[in-house]
Write an enzyme that holds these catalytic residues in place. Structure first.
Site, PDB file in Angstrom:
ATOM      1  N   ASP A  13       0.809  -1.227   0.000  1.00  0.00           N
ATOM      2  CA  ASP A  13       0.000   0.000   0.000  1.00  0.00           C
ATOM      3  C   ASP A  13       0.841   1.275   0.000  1.00  0.00           C
ATOM      4  OD1 ASP A  13      -2.204  -1.686   0.140  1.00  0.00           O
ATOM      5  OD2 ASP A  13      -2.217  -1.654   2.326  1.00  0.00           O
ATOM      6  N   LYS A  16       1.920   2.036  -5.099  1.00  0.00           N
ATOM      7  CA  LYS A  16       2.517   1.457  -6.317  1.00  0.00           C
ATOM      8  C   LYS A  16       1.617   1.661  -7.530  1.00  0.00           C
ATOM      9  CE  LYS A  16       2.568  -2.552  -4.282  1.00  0.00           C
ATOM     10  NZ  LYS A  16       2.133  -2.163  -2.929  1.00  0.00           N
ATOM     11  N   GLY A  40      -4.472  -4.437  -3.810  1.00  0.00           N
ATOM     12  CA  GLY A  40      -5.473  -3.406  -4.084  1.00  0.00           C
ATOM     13  C   GLY A  40      -4.720  -2.159  -4.484  1.00  0.00           C
ATOM     14  N   HIS A  41      -4.726  -1.843  -5.764  1.00  0.00           N
ATOM     15  CA  HIS A  41      -3.949  -0.711  -6.268  1.00  0.00           C
ATOM     16  C   HIS A  41      -4.901   0.397  -6.704  1.00  0.00           C
ATOM     17  CE1 HIS A  41      -0.297  -3.543  -7.176  1.00  0.00           C
ATOM     18  NE2 HIS A  41      -0.646  -3.511  -5.902  1.00  0.00           N
ATOM     19  N   GLN A 224       2.013  -6.151  -3.042  1.00  0.00           N
ATOM     20  CA  GLN A 224       2.458  -6.254  -1.655  1.00  0.00           C
ATOM     21  C   GLN A 224       3.745  -5.420  -1.449  1.00  0.00           C
ATOM     22  OE1 GLN A 224       1.474  -9.704  -3.134  1.00  0.00           O
ATOM     23  NE2 GLN A 224      -0.443  -8.711  -2.667  1.00  0.00           N
ATOM     24  N   ARG A 303      -5.570   0.424   8.637  1.00  0.00           N
ATOM     25  CA  ARG A 303      -4.136   0.110   8.581  1.00  0.00           C
ATOM     26  C   ARG A 303      -3.458   0.644   9.838  1.00  0.00           C
ATOM     27  NH1 ARG A 303      -3.848   2.544   2.556  1.00  0.00           N
ATOM     28  NH2 ARG A 303      -4.620   0.770   1.405  1.00  0.00           N
ATOM     29  N   LYS A 329       2.768  10.308  -0.380  1.00  0.00           N
ATOM     30  CA  LYS A 329       1.988  10.737   0.784  1.00  0.00           C
ATOM     31  C   LYS A 329       2.738  11.663   1.747  1.00  0.00           C
ATOM     32  CE  LYS A 329      -1.698   8.136   1.696  1.00  0.00           C
ATOM     33  NZ  LYS A 329      -2.626   7.043   2.069  1.00  0.00           N
TER      34      LYS A 329
HETATM   35  P1  GDP Z   1      -0.734   0.248  -3.564  1.00  0.00           P
HETATM   36  O1  GDP Z   1      -1.342  -1.021  -3.087  1.00  0.00           O
HETATM   37  O2  GDP Z   1       0.736   0.311  -3.291  1.00  0.00           O
HETATM   38  O3  GDP Z   1      -1.061   0.561  -5.002  1.00  0.00           O
HETATM   39  O4  GDP Z   1      -1.396   1.407  -2.674  1.00  0.00           O
HETATM   40  P2  GDP Z   1      -2.945   1.551  -2.270  1.00  0.00           P
HETATM   41  O5  GDP Z   1      -3.705   2.010  -3.445  1.00  0.00           O
HETATM   42  O6  GDP Z   1      -3.431   0.334  -1.568  1.00  0.00           O
HETATM   43  O7  GDP Z   1      -2.854   2.665  -1.142  1.00  0.00           O
HETATM   44  C1  GDP Z   1      -2.300   3.926  -1.387  1.00  0.00           C
HETATM   45  C2  GDP Z   1      -3.372   4.984  -1.064  1.00  0.00           C
HETATM   46  O8  GDP Z   1      -2.769   6.265  -1.014  1.00  0.00           O
HETATM   47  C3  GDP Z   1      -4.437   5.081  -2.153  1.00  0.00           C
HETATM   48  O9  GDP Z   1      -5.641   5.442  -1.554  1.00  0.00           O
HETATM   49  C4  GDP Z   1      -3.914   6.207  -3.049  1.00  0.00           C
HETATM   50  O10 GDP Z   1      -4.959   6.870  -3.744  1.00  0.00           O
HETATM   51  C5  GDP Z   1      -3.310   7.118  -2.016  1.00  0.00           C
HETATM   52  N1  GDP Z   1      -2.162   7.926  -2.479  1.00  0.00           N
HETATM   53  C6  GDP Z   1      -1.145   7.575  -3.307  1.00  0.00           C
HETATM   54  N2  GDP Z   1      -0.234   8.578  -3.375  1.00  0.00           N
HETATM   55  C7  GDP Z   1      -0.683   9.556  -2.567  1.00  0.00           C
HETATM   56  C8  GDP Z   1      -0.161  10.845  -2.176  1.00  0.00           C
HETATM   57  O11 GDP Z   1       0.927  11.248  -2.570  1.00  0.00           O
HETATM   58  N3  GDP Z   1      -0.915  11.577  -1.299  1.00  0.00           N
HETATM   59  C9  GDP Z   1      -2.102  11.126  -0.808  1.00  0.00           C
HETATM   60  N4  GDP Z   1      -2.764  11.920   0.041  1.00  0.00           N
HETATM   61  N5  GDP Z   1      -2.615   9.931  -1.150  1.00  0.00           N
HETATM   62  C10 GDP Z   1      -1.906   9.164  -1.994  1.00  0.00           C
HETATM   63  P1  IMO Z   2      -0.870  -4.267  -2.219  1.00  0.00           P
HETATM   64  O1  IMO Z   2      -0.419  -4.823  -3.527  1.00  0.00           O
HETATM   65  C1  IMO Z   2      -0.946  -4.607   2.138  1.00  0.00           C
HETATM   66  C2  IMO Z   2      -1.087  -8.657   3.801  1.00  0.00           C
HETATM   67  C3  IMO Z   2      -2.347  -9.124   4.524  1.00  0.00           C
HETATM   68  C4  IMO Z   2      -1.736 -10.059   5.541  1.00  0.00           C
HETATM   69  C5  IMO Z   2      -0.592 -10.719   4.779  1.00  0.00           C
HETATM   70  C6  IMO Z   2      -0.932 -12.081   4.186  1.00  0.00           C
HETATM   71  O2  IMO Z   2      -2.161  -3.550  -2.270  1.00  0.00           O
HETATM   72  O3  IMO Z   2       0.221  -3.465  -1.577  1.00  0.00           O
HETATM   73  P2  IMO Z   2      -2.424 -12.822   2.103  1.00  0.00           P
HETATM   74  O4  IMO Z   2      -3.886 -12.646   1.826  1.00  0.00           O
HETATM   75  O5  IMO Z   2      -1.540 -12.227   1.054  1.00  0.00           O
HETATM   76  O6  IMO Z   2      -2.038 -14.237   2.415  1.00  0.00           O
HETATM   77  O7  IMO Z   2      -2.173 -12.005   3.467  1.00  0.00           O
HETATM   78  O8  IMO Z   2      -0.268  -9.819   3.719  1.00  0.00           O
HETATM   79  N1  IMO Z   2      -1.291  -8.161   2.417  1.00  0.00           N
HETATM   80  C7  IMO Z   2      -1.204  -6.876   2.054  1.00  0.00           C
HETATM   81  N2  IMO Z   2      -1.005  -5.769   2.811  1.00  0.00           N
HETATM   82  N3  IMO Z   2      -1.039  -4.508   0.783  1.00  0.00           N
HETATM   83  C8  IMO Z   2      -1.195  -5.600   0.023  1.00  0.00           C
HETATM   84  O9  IMO Z   2      -1.159  -5.567  -1.332  1.00  0.00           O
HETATM   85  C9  IMO Z   2      -1.335  -6.859   0.656  1.00  0.00           C
HETATM   86  N4  IMO Z   2      -1.518  -8.131   0.223  1.00  0.00           N
HETATM   87  C10 IMO Z   2      -1.479  -8.917   1.297  1.00  0.00           C
HETATM   88  O10 IMO Z   2      -3.022  -8.042   5.121  1.00  0.00           O
HETATM   89  O11 IMO Z   2      -1.163  -9.320   6.583  1.00  0.00           O
HETATM   90 MG    MG Z   3      -2.854  -1.687  -1.801  1.00  0.00          MG
END
Ligand code: GDP
Ligand code: IMO
Ligand code: MG
Length: 434
Positions: A13, A16, A40-41, A224, A303, A329
């Site tokens: 998270d 990416k 979840g991207h 991840q 989180r 962020k």
């Molecule tokens: P990923 O799994 O690495 O793709 O990240 P996620 O999408 O799960 O979580 C990142 C969160 O931060 C999402 O809600 C994005 O929209 C948000 N985000 C990404 N970059 C920024 C930033 O620079 N500032 C803020 N405020 N939010 C951001």
């Molecule tokens: P992205 O790509 C954050 C965490 C789960 C749990 C552990 C194992 O969005 O960054 P799993 O279901 O993979 O066997 O769970 O890994 N986890 C993540 N945490 N971002 C993710 O993906 C994750 N994918 C799995 O919360 O702790």
């Molecule tokens: Mg994510």
């Protein structure tokens, strides 16, 4: 070098998805190479929020090829439904712009059942997984009994494989006093989706080899983060795949090298259980969580939040051969009076400049912090380095020193365009320059 690998440097998270989307404007192909729909991207385009789980982030840009590599645990039902939900929003994902490796192991409902059964049994260390069946699917892959995408074409072969898989799973289910699965049920589940998924099946390693020879620009989208890696993470509180950059090669069949970019948040978050040395179970953590809207994209769980851990990020940089990082962020820190960064750990009278592998030591590490004055200025949505406050620049310079590589771009909001390039790293005339 025409390839870029993007990996998360913390516990996932990091942002990416947004960065892959941003960089993919200048790429031809985007490849997922591990994990599955546990990812979840989030990508925000013109105020529309997209949350992608299995599909590579390039699906939002026209004319790009999206690829799901052999290293991905494939829930075909989830994939078809994700394609369907994008269609509703006007995006056409079809076998001309999406290819899935014929070697992908399939996630079936028995995997989700097993995950739940084992998590319920696991009193001492519940992992807190995403419940997508990822771990049990990879277990079957390594146990050489998984059903793979290529098996769906051949009825006789599929029948034999279903028998083998059920022998194993039903023995376990009986042992746990859980209802057994009938062969017809499993065949029905598979057949429901076969016709829809098979058109995407390809000998991907060959197609990627061809892309490389033609000079196509390829981005490998990690899911991840480094400390969820099955080998290098905070085991056993990890996911079941390798998340470091070298997995891009294994999980896709790519035969050439790549420039590696690591993505890190300006603070740290973690979903699920496990060690987290800089976690702030106090007002600071609550503020980071509230201002940063830190709620899991897949499981909707809050989180856990804490300060930036430069020891972890440096380790992640080394593990993946990262050349430059993206910091996301920073805007979430705008209102803080003081900002802390962890530069080492204390444990049992000793100082550690790395994260030791032992779980019990990881749980007891006491972070050593360096403090910085906050910038107390709104930076959200800024697009030029000239607009950044001096204290933020000082913070970034120190982060660069501590992690050992330069920051090459920063993200200043969830939106696609809100990015500042500090160093120019781009595809240029078939080569990657920095
Ligand atoms: P990923 O799994 O690495 O793709 O990240 P996620 O999408 O799960 O979580 C990142 C969160 O931060 C999402 O809600 C994005 O929209 C948000 N985000 C990404 N970059 C920024 C930033 O620079 N500032 C803020 N405020 N939010 C951001
Ligand atoms: P992205 O790509 C954050 C965490 C789960 C749990 C552990 C194992 O969005 O960054 P799993 O279901 O993979 O066997 O769970 O890994 N986890 C993540 N945490 N971002 C993710 O993906 C994750 N994918 C799995 O919360 O702790
Ligand atoms: Mg994510």
């Amino acid at each position: 070098m025409n390839n870029i690998v993007i990996v998360g440097l913390q516990w996932g998270d990091e942002g990416k998805g947004k960065i892959v989307d941003y960089l993919s404007e200048n790429a031809d192909v985007v490849v997922r190479f591990q994990g599955g729909n546990n990812a979840g991207h989030t990508i925000v385009v013109d105020d529309e929020v997209y949350k992608l789980n299995l599909l590579p982030s390039a699906v939002l840009r026209r004319g790009k090829i999206s690829v799901i590599g052999n290293g991905v645990a494939l829930d075909s039902h989830a994939l078809i439904s994700e394609i369907g939900s994008l269609k509703v929003k006007g995006m056409d994902v079809n076998p001309n712009n999406l290819m899935v490796s014929e070697s992908c192991p399939l996630i079936l409902s028995i995997h989700k059942d097993k995950e739940k059964l084992l998590e319920d049994l696991n009193v001492n260390h519940k992992i807190g997984t995403t419940n997508k069946g990822i771990g049990p699917c990879y277990e079957d892959k390594v146990g050489r009994r998984a059903i793979r995408l290529c098996d769906l074409e051949n009825v006789d072969e599929l029948n034999k494989k279903v028998d083998t898989l059920l022998n194993y799973h039903n023995a376990l289910r009986r042992g746990l006093s859980y209802q057994v699965v009938k062969k017809e049920e499993m065949l029905r589940e598979i057949k429901e989706v076969s016709k829809k998924i098979l058109p995407y099946k390809k000998p991907l390693w060959r197609i990627l080899d061809d892309f490389v020879k033609k000079g196509k620009r390829i981005i490998f989208e990690g899911a991840q983060g480094t400390f969820l890696d099955i080998d290098h993470g905070t085991y056993p509180f990890v996911t079941s795949s390798n998340t470091v950059a070298s997995q891009a090669v294994i999980g896709s069949g790519l035969s050439s090298s790549a420039y590696v970019i690591g993505v890190a948040k300006a603070y740290t978050t973690r979903v699920g259980n496990g060690p987290f040395p800089t976690e702030q179970k106090n007002e600071v953590g609550n503020n980071l969580s509230t201002i940063g809207k830190e709620v899991g994209t897949v499981s909707n769980r809050r989180r856990r939040c804490g300060w930036f851990d430069a020891v972890l990020v440096r380790q992640a940089v080394q593990l993946s051969g990262v050349s430059s990082i993206v910091l996301t962020k920073l805007d979430i820190l705008d209102s803080f009076d003081t900002i802390k960064v962890c530069t080492g750990y204390k444990y049992s009278g000793e100082i550690y400049d790395y994260l030791p592998a032992s779980h019990s030591i990881q749980e007891e590490l006491e972070p050593i912090y360096e403090e910085f004055p906050g910038w107390k200025e709104n930076t959200q949505g800024k697009r030029s380095v000239k607009e950044l406050p001096l204290n933020l620049m000082k913070y970034m310079r120190r982060v660069e020193e501590l992690v050992g590589v330069p920051i090459h771009l920063i993200s200043t909001s969830p939106k696609r365009e809100d990015v500042i390039e500090l160093r120019d790293v781009k595809f240029s005339e078939g080569a990657l320059v920095s």
